[in-house]
Design a protein around this motif. Sequence first.
Motif, PDB file in Angstrom:
ATOM      1  N   TYR A  63       0.863  -1.185   0.000  1.00  0.00           N
ATOM      2  CA  TYR A  63       0.000   0.000   0.000  1.00  0.00           C
ATOM      3  C   TYR A  63       0.897   1.232   0.000  1.00  0.00           C
ATOM      4  N   TYR A  76       0.710   5.573   0.193  1.00  0.00           N
ATOM      5  CA  TYR A  76      -0.005   6.835   0.352  1.00  0.00           C
ATOM      6  C   TYR A  76       0.961   7.910  -0.126  1.00  0.00           C
ATOM      7  N   LYS A 109      -3.280   9.278  -4.924  1.00  0.00           N
ATOM      8  CA  LYS A 109      -2.919   9.422  -3.512  1.00  0.00           C
ATOM      9  C   LYS A 109      -2.823   8.045  -2.849  1.00  0.00           C
ATOM     10  N   HIS A 110      -3.709   7.136  -3.237  1.00  0.00           N
ATOM     11  CA  HIS A 110      -3.738   5.793  -2.650  1.00  0.00           C
ATOM     12  C   HIS A 110      -3.507   4.747  -3.733  1.00  0.00           C
ATOM     13  N   SER A 141      -6.487   5.114  -6.623  1.00  0.00           N
ATOM     14  CA  SER A 141      -7.496   6.147  -6.362  1.00  0.00           C
ATOM     15  C   SER A 141      -7.517   7.150  -7.515  1.00  0.00           C
TER      16      SER A 141
END
Length: 164
Positions: A5, A7, A38-39, A63
């Motif tokens: 993940y 960010y 952003k994600h 995103s």
Amino acid sequence: MGLGYSYLEATYQAEGVLRQGERNVNITPGTRLAGLPKHQLKLALDGELSPGWTVGLDAQLLSSRGVTGNEDGLLADGADEPVRLKLPGYGLLNLRTSWKPTKLKGVELFANVRNVFNRQTQSFGALAETQFDAQGRYTGEGTEALFVAPGAPRSLQVGLRIRM
């Protein structure tokens, strides 16, 4: 198995003017960079079904992203009303398999399917001027439009690798 993940808070850290085609985009510290999600979430799974035969998948979720030429939220120089243009987020699934025959050392048969569900995605967007209407007819008058680049459609790759 893999899971990742990210960010990303990618912003300009200075004031300035970006020349974007017909526009001058004023940026200030904290203005987000266009085109970067952003994600982002990535998942990969691999397993062996039998000796020499492996299967796997990976999934990607991204995103929404802002578009170039609209970093300041305006459609035109001098506009008063902010309009934030964004490309929608999306998810993709990819599958893969390979088989290495035990009697043929160095030989591998493989297949990959990218974008399994043939999702129509947009990989890039830019605000720019056009002189064509939505039906593709030339108007002679410049108007702002959102131009997008399509993401890759479903693809299939099948092959043979021989390692000596």
